[in-house]
Design an enzyme around this catalytic site. Structure first.
Site, PDB file in Angstrom:
ATOM      1  N   HIS A 222      -6.240  13.648   2.751  1.00 15.09           N
ATOM      2  CA  HIS A 222      -7.593  13.447   2.231  1.00 15.09           C
ATOM      3  C   HIS A 222      -8.020  14.571   1.299  1.00 15.09           C
ATOM      4  CE1 HIS A 222      -9.884  10.166   4.498  1.00 15.09           C
ATOM      5  NE2 HIS A 222      -8.615  10.001   4.808  1.00 15.09           N
TER       6      HIS A 222
ATOM      7  N   GLU B  16      -8.023   5.172  -0.950  1.00 10.12           N
ATOM      8  CA  GLU B  16      -9.466   4.972  -0.768  1.00 10.12           C
ATOM      9  C   GLU B  16     -10.200   5.713  -1.875  1.00 10.12           C
ATOM     10  OE1 GLU B  16      -8.103   6.865   2.068  1.00 10.12           O
ATOM     11  OE2 GLU B  16      -7.539   5.149   3.298  1.00 10.12           O
TER      12      GLU B  16
END
Length: 321
Positions: free
Chosen positions: A38, A107
């Site tokens: 992330h 994402e």
């Protein structure tokens, strides 16, 4: 026997802590480990986002047995697929064959930082297919040039190649991505126990290949504390991946989950220290046919107690599934 894994969740702990945690998971007896990749946490309450690949390199040197895996890396926006191939080959060498490369279409939360926009899901899947092809070509050795719809590669080569390239897992959330996983992947990766994902995966060439699911859990001897922590840090997960792939930042996830109640979160994942409740939460994954389940203990500060409890009570109970 189902394999039980441990998740290094980069959104909730710093890099040194993550390495300590995976060392503890190895001692506790987990069968494998995975790490998220992330650039942002889902919610500001989680508070972290270190570079996963540096953590993986340190983890490879700090552990001796436990397999390591990205869950998952997006090889299409922040990272060019040729760079992913080099990183994955290096990790396979550092870990002496313990690395698996988990890939997904990404994402917006993480990929928006490079300013390349966020195309529709079908375009992102096209990009993923092309990226996997480039990675596999580089794993095969020799020079690679590629001029495709989304990526260019000019005279690339991996100079440090492991004898066996890392297996590639592909994340799926629907019929098309399951088909991509079956055709191009060595395993299926999912976050929900949906039988249809496995059916489409097997029909597309995935029969007999491993299938890996992930499950959030919130261990704490004080169940109220476990529920409160899960609500504070993990309520976003109830939005589902069709929503979660699209929002661009923690503020969006906070807004989208503002009406999610603690009792909603508690109904969606095991909270507390009832071993049977945790086993019951894992069972839907095994019932539909997943061969591996990676647990995510919510809360960066609660990993050591979770690992101790897992070693003594949870893992022996899960081994009976």
């Amino acid at each position: 026997m189902v394999r039980i894994g441990y998740t290094m969740m980069t959104e909730q702990a710093g890099p040194r802590e993550l390495v300590d945690h995976v060392m503890g998971a190895e001692r506790a007896g987990f069968d494998f480990s995975v790490i998220s990749d992330h650039s942002f946490p889902w919610l500001e309450a989680q508070g972290h986002a270190p570079y996963a690949w540096s953590v993986l390199g340190a983890a490879a040197q700090a552990t001796t047995r436990i397999p390591l895996m990205t869950y998952v890396t997006c090889p299409t926006f922040r990272y060019h697929p040729a760079v992913i191939a080099q990183k994955a080959a290096t990790m396979q060498l550092l870990s002496e064959g313990r690395f698996r490369l988990g890939l997904g279409s990404g994402e917006n939360l993480n990929e928006h930082i490079v300013g390349a926009g966020w195309p529709a899901a079908h375009v992102r899947l096209d990009m993923l297919e092309e990226a996997v092809g480039i990675i596999r070509s580089l794993f095969a050795g020799g020079y690679v040039s590629h001029h495709g719809t989304h990526f260019d590669v000019e005279n690339a080569r991996l100079w440090d190649l492991p004898a066996e390239p890392p297996p590639i897992g592909i994340a799926a959330s629907g019929f098309r991505s399951s088909g991509i996983a079956g055709r191009y992947g060595d395993m299926l990766i999912a976050t929900e126990p949906e039988r249809g994902l496995l059916t489409a995966f097997r029909a597309s060439g995935g029969s007999g290949k491993p299938t890996v699911a992930q499950l959030p859990v919130s261990y704490d001897p004080d169940r109220d504390a476990a529920v409160a922590r899960a609500h504070d840090q993990f309520r976003w997960v109830l939005g589902g991946w069709r929503v979660n792939a699209e929002l661009p930042g923690p503020a969006g996830f906070a807004q989208a989950s503002r009406q999610t109640r603690p009792e909603d979160v508690a109904a969606a994942m095991p909270c507390g220290d009832d071993v049977d409740a945790f086993v019951d939460a894992v069972r839907p994954c095994t019932d539909v046919g997943f061969t591996e389940i990676a647990l995510v203990q919510i809360g960066g500060g609660q990993q050591e107690s979770f690992l101790d409890w897992s070693a003594s009570l949870l893992l022996p109970a899960l081994r009976e599934l």
